[in-house]
Enzyme design. Structure first.
Site, PDB file in Angstrom:
ATOM      1  CG  ASP A 392      -8.375 -44.174 -65.618  1.00  0.00           C
ATOM      2  OD1 ASP A 392      -7.436 -44.053 -64.795  1.00  0.00           O
ATOM      3  OD2 ASP A 392      -7.955 -44.121 -66.781  1.00  0.00           O
ATOM      4  NE  ARG A 396      -4.568 -41.149 -66.173  1.00  0.00           N
ATOM      5  CZ  ARG A 396      -4.289 -41.350 -64.990  1.00  0.00           C
ATOM      6  NH1 ARG A 396      -3.410 -40.874 -64.297  1.00  0.00           N
ATOM      7  NH2 ARG A 396      -4.827 -42.543 -64.452  1.00  0.00           N
ATOM      8  CG  ASN A 397      -8.754 -39.864 -67.501  1.00  0.00           C
ATOM      9  OD1 ASN A 397      -8.220 -39.568 -68.625  1.00  0.00           O
ATOM     10  ND2 ASN A 397      -8.433 -40.979 -66.732  1.00  0.00           N
ATOM     11  CG  ASP A 410     -10.570 -39.942 -71.390  1.00  0.00           C
ATOM     12  OD1 ASP A 410      -9.848 -39.408 -72.263  1.00  0.00           O
ATOM     13  OD2 ASP A 410     -10.630 -41.134 -71.175  1.00  0.00           O
TER      14      ASP A 410
END
Ligand code: ADP
Length: 538
Positions: A392, A396-397, A410
């Site tokens: 993933d 955004r991570n 993340d």
């Protein structure tokens, strides 16, 4: 002229091979290709005894073309699949499916014979296996009562069982405090589940008793809700001797909310007595409120995983605080928050919007973008060296600290604020399809090479100041586009060298993609060639 080619001695292993027919005469040449597709009846290669991973799992491997339809029978009764008991396919190739029948918290009523029947239009196969999850209550021998039966006899019945499970869980937690602020969270399956203690004496092997080859990488709710690597105990990530650092609640003082995570709020806090030469430091704390039993298990496993992942471009994990509700994870504080927000707020739109106000927003330069990209690639080189597949990777991570320091922050948890980045494929499964290569979309195959594809998409995000990949398309259109082989267009501000790198990440065949180390060193030299003026962002 009609001719034919006869092929003999073929086997299912020849599937996917290409036959090329080439015709040539003095005027020219032509050729046509054909993909071999050999049809054959199903065979169940393996059906193994249940093993405990995150949930209970009865592993199987089945071959057949076309893909066989699978049915399970429990004690000769057709099993109705539902959320608690269902077939999960972990890995799928043209001829073969590896998967398991997943059972969430099975009890003795689920013990017994399980029969798997695989059918396609060419035939059928079946195999059976005996499953013993928990010993049934033995009323005639009180001395050997499982703990939950004792509770039942005391008249507390079903709710008592639930309470007992919680009490046992806390019993396990109390072990954490033994050595002051740091202690062991065992990765052994026995300690991971109170129910497993109750089942002592049964014949079911725990995954820790089996060789590493027998450990199935569970892909229960891929990938944003759970990353199966949290549940793997054969890899280098989850070592049985992992020491998760424990922080006292009174040393944590919450300051303000930073954001909303998948399982609870994220706060800025001050943490006392954490590092040797500073009385207190800023930290980010992630909270997990009123955790369910499986939520807690995920929490501990993630803490173990994070303890073992240490690198300058992976966000520093300081430890946990589990004295009371909510459970807390403590991370280094990254001042500028997540990279996607950061990119957007340093893009042309944000600069335009800030115009007229006294804000000093500055648009990111190309060399700063390269500097960001290079750091994420460095983090990914490390993850690949640890055989960790992220699944993933997206801006955004990632998190941004001072002086444009960027870290991967993340590891496979979903987020409400970015829910449009994920595609729900039924039940709990949410997939970040816009970041996924064709083989992950089609077969849920996630590898270091699929992470490389996502890194290419991250480069695209960086050079578009945080745009959503394929923002103009719906999820279904994105799936169609990617599986048909279309790739994202070159962003306006992107140099050719960087777009070539992206194209190298987006080769359809995973083995054709650039290697993560190559990508990192190319980005490093591109970044070196154009120096970064870090002080602009302060
Ligand atoms: P979860 O992993 O539970 O989904 P996130 O990591 O997505 O939680 O965190 C939610 C938000 O909190 C992020 O978008 C970011 O703005 C903020 N945040 C998370 N971790 C940090 C950190 N270490 N430093 C600063 N802000 C953070």
């Amino acid at each position: 002229m009609e001719n034919s080619l006869s092929l003999t001695g073929l086997s299912p292993d020849d599937n996917g091979k290409v036959i090329v027919c080439s015709a040539e005469n003095m005027v020219g040449q032509d050729e046509a290709t054909l993909l071999l597709n050999i049809l054959f009846p199903p065979t169940i290669q393996h059906l193994l005894s249940p093993e405990r991973d995150h949930h209970w799992c009865i592993p199987f491997t089945v071959t057949g073309n076309p893909k066989p339809v699978l049915h399970w029978y429990h004690e000769n009764k057709l099993l109705e699949e539902q959320d608690y008991i269902r077939t999960m396919i972990h890995e799928s190739t043209e001829n073969e499916d590896h998967g398991c029948l997943q059972l969430v918290n099975p009890t003795h009523i689920h013990n017994g014979e399980y029969r798997l029947v695989a059918k396609n239009e060419f035939g059928r196969d079946e195999k059976t296996v005996l499953a013993q999850f928990i010993d049934p209550p033995n009323i005639s021998h009180p001395g050997s009562f499982p703990v939950y039966v004792v509770v039942g006899i005391a008249g507390v019945a079903l709710t008592g069982c639930v309470l007992m499970v919680i009490i046992l869980k806390y019993g396990r937690n109390s072990k954490f405090g033994i050595k002051g602020s740091s202690s062991v969270i065992s990765n052994d399956d026995d300690s991971a589940s109170p129910l497993h203690h109750v089942s002592n004496g049964n014949n079911t092997p725990s995954s820790s008793e089996m060789g590493p080859d027998a450990v199935i990488i569970g892909m229960t709710k891929i990938p944003v809700i759970e990353n199966p690597q949290y549940f793997r105990n054969s890899g280098s990530m989850l070592k049985s001797d992992t020491f998760v650092h424990h922080i006292k609640r009174h040393n944590i003082v919450l300051k303000r909310e930073l954001g909303e995570g998948a399982f609870g709020k994220v706060f800025l806090a001050e943490c006392y007595n954490l590092v040797p030469d500073q009385e207190k430091i800023h930290v980010a704390v992630k909270t997990l409120k009123e955790a369910t039993e499986s939520g807690r298990a995920d929490f501990y496993r993630e803490a173990e995983l994070l303890t073992n992942l240490q690198h300058e471009h992976i966000v520093t994990f300081y430890g946990v605080c589990v004295e009371s509700d909510p459970l807390i994870m403590v991370f280094e504080y990254m001042k500028h928050g997540d990279l996607n927000k950061f990119l957007r707020s340093h893009g042309p739109d944000a600069v335009l919007m800030a115009d007229g106000q006294h804000s000093i927003l500055v648009e990111l330069t190309q060399s700063q973008m390269l500097h960001i990209a290079q750091q994420i690639a460095a983090g990914m080189v490390y993850l690949a060296s640890q055989h960790f597949v992220h699944r993933d990777l997206a801006t955004r991570n990632c998190l941004v600290g001072e002086n444009l320091l960027v870290k991967i922050g993340d590891f496979g948890m979903s987020r409400d604020v970015y829910s449009t980045d994920y595609y729900r494929v039924g039940g709990h499964t949410m997939l970040p399809i816009r970041w996924m290569p064709p083989e992950s979309i089609m077969y849920r195959r996630f590898t270091t090479e699929s992470d490389v594809w996502s890194l290419g998409v991250v480069l695209w995000e960086i050079f578009t100041y945080g745009k959503q990949p394929w923002y103009q398309l719906s999820n279904n259109e994105v799936i169609e586009c990617i599986t048909q082989g279309r790739v994202l267009q070159r962003p306006r501000t992107c140099p050719k060298e960087v777009y070539d790198l992206m194209l190298g990440c987006w080769q359809r065949e995973p083995y054709m993609r650039l290697n993560i180390k190559e990508i990192h060193s190319m980005l490093q030299s591109l970044a070196k060639a154009s120096p970064v003026y870090l002080d602009i962002l302060g």
